[in-house]
Scaffold this motif. Structure first.
Motif, PDB file in Angstrom:
ATOM      1  N   ALA A  19       0.839  -1.195   0.000  1.00 33.19           N
ATOM      2  CA  ALA A  19       0.000   0.000   0.000  1.00 33.19           C
ATOM      3  C   ALA A  19       0.874   1.245   0.000  1.00 33.19           C
ATOM      4  O   ALA A  19       2.092   1.176   0.166  1.00 33.19           O
ATOM      5  N   ARG A  20       0.232   2.381  -0.175  1.00 32.06           N
ATOM      6  CA  ARG A  20       0.898   3.684  -0.094  1.00 32.06           C
ATOM      7  C   ARG A  20       0.568   4.289   1.265  1.00 32.06           C
ATOM      8  O   ARG A  20      -0.594   4.303   1.679  1.00 32.06           O
ATOM      9  N   THR A  47       5.759   3.652  -0.265  1.00 33.88           N
ATOM     10  CA  THR A  47       4.934   2.666  -0.949  1.00 33.88           C
ATOM     11  C   THR A  47       5.571   1.298  -0.810  1.00 33.88           C
ATOM     12  O   THR A  47       6.747   1.117  -1.163  1.00 33.88           O
ATOM     13  N   LYS A 106      -3.423  -0.936   8.088  1.00 30.21           N
ATOM     14  CA  LYS A 106      -3.814   0.466   7.944  1.00 30.21           C
ATOM     15  C   LYS A 106      -2.810   1.404   8.605  1.00 30.21           C
ATOM     16  O   LYS A 106      -2.754   2.584   8.274  1.00 30.21           O
ATOM     17  N   ARG A 125      -1.946   4.262   6.137  1.00 31.80           N
ATOM     18  CA  ARG A 125      -2.278   3.886   4.762  1.00 31.80           C
ATOM     19  C   ARG A 125      -3.149   4.948   4.106  1.00 31.80           C
ATOM     20  O   ARG A 125      -4.148   5.400   4.672  1.00 31.80           O
ATOM     21  N   MET A 126      -2.751   5.314   2.880  1.00 29.93           N
ATOM     22  CA  MET A 126      -3.470   6.322   2.111  1.00 29.93           C
ATOM     23  C   MET A 126      -4.408   5.698   1.084  1.00 29.93           C
ATOM     24  O   MET A 126      -5.253   6.383   0.536  1.00 29.93           O
ATOM     25  N   ASP A 127      -4.225   4.423   0.795  1.00 30.81           N
ATOM     26  CA  ASP A 127      -5.083   3.726  -0.152  1.00 30.81           C
ATOM     27  C   ASP A 127      -5.149   2.253   0.225  1.00 30.81           C
ATOM     28  O   ASP A 127      -4.386   1.785   1.061  1.00 30.81           O
ATOM     29  N   ALA A 128      -6.039   1.534  -0.366  1.00 29.25           N
ATOM     30  CA  ALA A 128      -6.213   0.112  -0.079  1.00 29.25           C
ATOM     31  C   ALA A 128      -5.203  -0.703  -0.880  1.00 29.25           C
ATOM     32  O   ALA A 128      -4.825  -0.316  -1.979  1.00 29.25           O
ATOM     33  N   ASP A 131      -5.642  -1.353  -4.591  1.00 30.53           N
ATOM     34  CA  ASP A 131      -5.491  -0.243  -5.516  1.00 30.53           C
ATOM     35  C   ASP A 131      -4.154  -0.278  -6.254  1.00 30.53           C
ATOM     36  O   ASP A 131      -3.923   0.511  -7.146  1.00 30.53           O
ATOM     37  N   HIS A 132      -3.247  -1.180  -5.873  1.00 31.54           N
ATOM     38  CA  HIS A 132      -1.904  -1.212  -6.435  1.00 31.54           C
ATOM     39  C   HIS A 132      -1.784  -2.161  -7.593  1.00 31.54           C
ATOM     40  O   HIS A 132      -2.401  -3.215  -7.648  1.00 31.54           O
TER      41      HIS A 132
END
Length: 135
Positions: A19-20, A47, A106, A125-128, A131-132
């Motif tokens: 994740a990012r 990331t 998270k 965590r900025m995204d799930a 999403d990568h």
């Protein structure tokens, strides 16, 4: 208390940190062996990919001097949701960090293990993970 909470989950894998993350670090760092500790802060992003390799960039302030920073390193994720990452391995800027994985990835909380440091880092965590692109 955090360690026992993470250990109770016992479900972390290499994908948990894919994740990012928004990253903040605060503490004190010694500029040279035996020197007094100076204030240190960092703000940036990291990331983690599907191979638990982290690429990070941001801005750091060391004793009031603000400079950009880029770090990259391989991590190890344990099933008990603990881990370790080494950034810039084999260089004078090598950073060794032990961390805990909280809330299903998270949040990561880490502490530098290098001599002459007293720095704690928080990654949110900025995204799930889904999403990568795992390329």
């Amino acid at each position: 208390m955090l360690a026992s909470s993470a250990a109770a989950q016992n479900k972390c894998t290499v994908h948990t940190t894919n994740a990012r993350y928004g990253t903040t670090c605060q503490g004190f760092v010694s500029p040279a062996p035996g020197a007094l500790l100076a204030p240190f802060t960092l703000l940036g992003t990291c990331t983690g990919d599907a191979n638990v390799f982290f690429n990070c960039s941001g801005t750091q302030s060391f004793d009031g001097t603000v400079v950009p920073t880029v770090d990259a390193g391989q991590s190890i994720v344990n099933a008990d949701c603990s881990g370790q990452v080494t950034y810039n391995k084999g260089t004078p800027e090598e950073l060794d960090i032990n961390f805990l994985i909280l809330h299903d990835g998270k949040e990561l909380r880490g502490m530098l293990q290098n001599t002459g440091t007293a720095v704690q880092c928080d990654l949110i965590r900025m995204d799930a993970p889904e999403d990568h692109d795992d390329k």
